[in-house]
Design a protein around this motif. Sequence first.
Motif, PDB file in Angstrom:
ATOM      1  N   LYS A  65       0.841  -1.207   0.000  1.00 14.71           N
ATOM      2  CA  LYS A  65       0.000   0.000   0.000  1.00 14.71           C
ATOM      3  C   LYS A  65       0.870   1.249   0.000  1.00 14.71           C
ATOM      4  N   ALA A  66       1.972   1.187  -0.751  1.00 16.94           N
ATOM      5  CA  ALA A  66       2.913   2.303  -0.912  1.00 16.94           C
ATOM      6  C   ALA A  66       3.431   2.837   0.423  1.00 16.94           C
ATOM      7  N   GLY A  67       3.489   1.967   1.423  1.00 22.34           N
ATOM      8  CA  GLY A  67       4.029   2.380   2.717  1.00 22.34           C
ATOM      9  C   GLY A  67       3.014   3.033   3.641  1.00 22.34           C
ATOM     10  N   ALA A  68       1.731   2.911   3.330  1.00 24.55           N
ATOM     11  CA  ALA A  68       0.685   3.464   4.199  1.00 24.55           C
ATOM     12  C   ALA A  68       0.699   2.737   5.551  1.00 24.55           C
ATOM     13  N   ASP A 106      11.090 -13.175   5.750  1.00 28.52           N
ATOM     14  CA  ASP A 106      12.187 -12.223   5.881  1.00 28.52           C
ATOM     15  C   ASP A 106      13.216 -12.393   4.771  1.00 28.52           C
ATOM     16  N   GLU A 107      13.563 -13.635   4.434  1.00 30.81           N
ATOM     17  CA  GLU A 107      14.548 -13.881   3.373  1.00 30.81           C
ATOM     18  C   GLU A 107      14.021 -13.432   2.015  1.00 30.81           C
ATOM     19  N   LEU A 108      12.764 -13.732   1.736  1.00 32.91           N
ATOM     20  CA  LEU A 108      12.180 -13.333   0.468  1.00 32.91           C
ATOM     21  C   LEU A 108      12.026 -11.815   0.396  1.00 32.91           C
ATOM     22  N   TRP A 109      11.668 -11.195   1.505  1.00 30.85           N
ATOM     23  CA  TRP A 109      11.502  -9.740   1.547  1.00 30.85           C
ATOM     24  C   TRP A 109      12.811  -9.046   1.174  1.00 30.85           C
ATOM     25  N   GLU A 110      13.926  -9.534   1.644  1.00 30.54           N
ATOM     26  CA  GLU A 110      15.224  -8.941   1.298  1.00 30.54           C
ATOM     27  C   GLU A 110      15.477  -9.056  -0.210  1.00 30.54           C
ATOM     28  N   LYS A 111      15.119 -10.191  -0.808  1.00 26.86           N
ATOM     29  CA  LYS A 111      15.299 -10.383  -2.250  1.00 26.86           C
ATOM     30  C   LYS A 111      14.390  -9.445  -3.045  1.00 26.86           C
ATOM     31  N   ILE A 112      13.151  -9.285  -2.578  1.00 23.39           N
ATOM     32  CA  ILE A 112      12.198  -8.396  -3.262  1.00 23.39           C
ATOM     33  C   ILE A 112      12.706  -6.961  -3.213  1.00 23.39           C
ATOM     34  N   LYS A 113      13.176  -6.514  -2.051  1.00 24.57           N
ATOM     35  CA  LYS A 113      13.682  -5.141  -1.936  1.00 24.57           C
ATOM     36  C   LYS A 113      14.912  -4.932  -2.821  1.00 24.57           C
ATOM     37  N   ALA A 114      15.754  -5.942  -2.951  1.00 26.57           N
ATOM     38  CA  ALA A 114      16.931  -5.827  -3.813  1.00 26.57           C
ATOM     39  C   ALA A 114      16.512  -5.730  -5.286  1.00 26.57           C
ATOM     40  N   ALA A 115      15.496  -6.496  -5.669  1.00 26.17           N
ATOM     41  CA  ALA A 115      15.028  -6.509  -7.054  1.00 26.17           C
ATOM     42  C   ALA A 115      14.197  -5.272  -7.396  1.00 26.17           C
ATOM     43  N   SER A 116      13.460  -4.760  -6.429  1.00 17.13           N
ATOM     44  CA  SER A 116      12.561  -3.617  -6.628  1.00 17.13           C
ATOM     45  C   SER A 116      12.720  -2.651  -5.462  1.00 17.13           C
ATOM     46  N   PRO A 117      13.696  -1.747  -5.531  1.00 17.69           N
ATOM     47  CA  PRO A 117      14.010  -0.864  -4.401  1.00 17.69           C
ATOM     48  C   PRO A 117      12.854   0.015  -3.920  1.00 17.69           C
ATOM     49  N   GLY A 118      11.845   0.203  -4.742  1.00 18.97           N
ATOM     50  CA  GLY A 118      10.680   0.974  -4.294  1.00 18.97           C
ATOM     51  C   GLY A 118      10.038   0.364  -3.061  1.00 18.97           C
ATOM     52  N   PHE A 119      10.104  -0.955  -2.940  1.00 19.60           N
ATOM     53  CA  PHE A 119       9.525  -1.609  -1.767  1.00 19.60           C
ATOM     54  C   PHE A 119      10.305  -1.287  -0.501  1.00 19.60           C
ATOM     55  N   GLU A 123       8.808   0.408   2.922  1.00 18.35           N
ATOM     56  CA  GLU A 123       9.086  -0.106   4.261  1.00 18.35           C
ATOM     57  C   GLU A 123       9.546   1.017   5.189  1.00 18.35           C
ATOM     58  N   ARG A 124      10.364   1.925   4.671  1.00 20.30           N
ATOM     59  CA  ARG A 124      10.851   3.052   5.490  1.00 20.30           C
ATOM     60  C   ARG A 124       9.720   3.987   5.900  1.00 20.30           C
ATOM     61  N   LYS A 125       8.652   4.034   5.107  1.00 20.79           N
ATOM     62  CA  LYS A 125       7.550   4.957   5.370  1.00 20.79           C
ATOM     63  C   LYS A 125       6.546   4.447   6.403  1.00 20.79           C
ATOM     64  N   THR A 126       6.648   3.196   6.822  1.00 21.62           N
ATOM     65  CA  THR A 126       5.627   2.628   7.696  1.00 21.62           C
ATOM     66  C   THR A 126       6.250   1.898   8.880  1.00 21.62           C
ATOM     67  N   THR A 129       4.854  -4.310   9.600  1.00 19.33           N
ATOM     68  CA  THR A 129       5.545  -5.309   8.793  1.00 19.33           C
ATOM     69  C   THR A 129       4.713  -5.508   7.535  1.00 19.33           C
ATOM     70  N   ILE A 130       5.328  -5.306   6.387  1.00 18.59           N
ATOM     71  CA  ILE A 130       4.594  -5.429   5.124  1.00 18.59           C
ATOM     72  C   ILE A 130       4.403  -6.911   4.805  1.00 18.59           C
ATOM     73  N   PRO A 131       3.142  -7.338   4.700  1.00 24.64           N
ATOM     74  CA  PRO A 131       2.876  -8.760   4.445  1.00 24.64           C
ATOM     75  C   PRO A 131       3.262  -9.207   3.031  1.00 24.64           C
ATOM     76  N   LEU A 132       3.731 -10.434   2.961  1.00 21.20           N
ATOM     77  CA  LEU A 132       3.969 -11.108   1.687  1.00 21.20           C
ATOM     78  C   LEU A 132       2.982 -12.261   1.589  1.00 21.20           C
ATOM     79  N   ILE A 133       2.329 -12.364   0.446  1.00 18.77           N
ATOM     80  CA  ILE A 133       1.306 -13.395   0.227  1.00 18.77           C
ATOM     81  C   ILE A 133       1.753 -14.293  -0.918  1.00 18.77           C
ATOM     82  N   ALA A 134       1.929 -15.581  -0.623  1.00 17.22           N
ATOM     83  CA  ALA A 134       2.245 -16.563  -1.657  1.00 17.22           C
ATOM     84  C   ALA A 134       0.956 -17.021  -2.305  1.00 17.22           C
TER      85      ALA A 134
END
Length: 142
Positions: A65-68, A106-119, A123-126, A129-134
């Motif tokens: 949600k863009a860091g809401a 947590d491991e996947l979140w680090e990979k997502i942030k590396a691939a898409s720095p906007g995420f 994270e810095r704006k909120t 914990t930003i949920p990840l849904i498989a």
Amino acid sequence: MSGTNDWNAKIIEEFRANEGRVGGPFEGADMILVHHVGAKSGTERVTPLVHFPQGEGRTVIVASKAGAPTNPDWYHNVRANPRFAVEVGVETFTVEATELVGDERDELWEKIKAASPGFAEYERKTDRTIPLIALTRLDSAA
């Protein structure tokens, strides 16, 4: 809210007209259309999201949600009604949603942030914990 609905409607239209590809801020991103059912209303809604394929039959979406400060509405809907259709490219199929937790998240979140720095910025704006849904595909490819 109508601004968001108009924005999403344009992305959905572009997605469907271009075999799942969209331009603008999503140029080159893997996009998915999530057909979620309202937890309270029972109404089906379609939300375009970036997704991160994880191998055969599994992908992950991010409830940023863009860091809401609150989770997006779709997050509550997929938690309440975890089986729903998605569109990826020109395919539509059924998935089951599961929230990732602990080390796997947590491991996947680090990979997502590396691939898409906007995420990482979201994270810095909120403080949440930003949920990840498989999303796991339930029906086999035709």
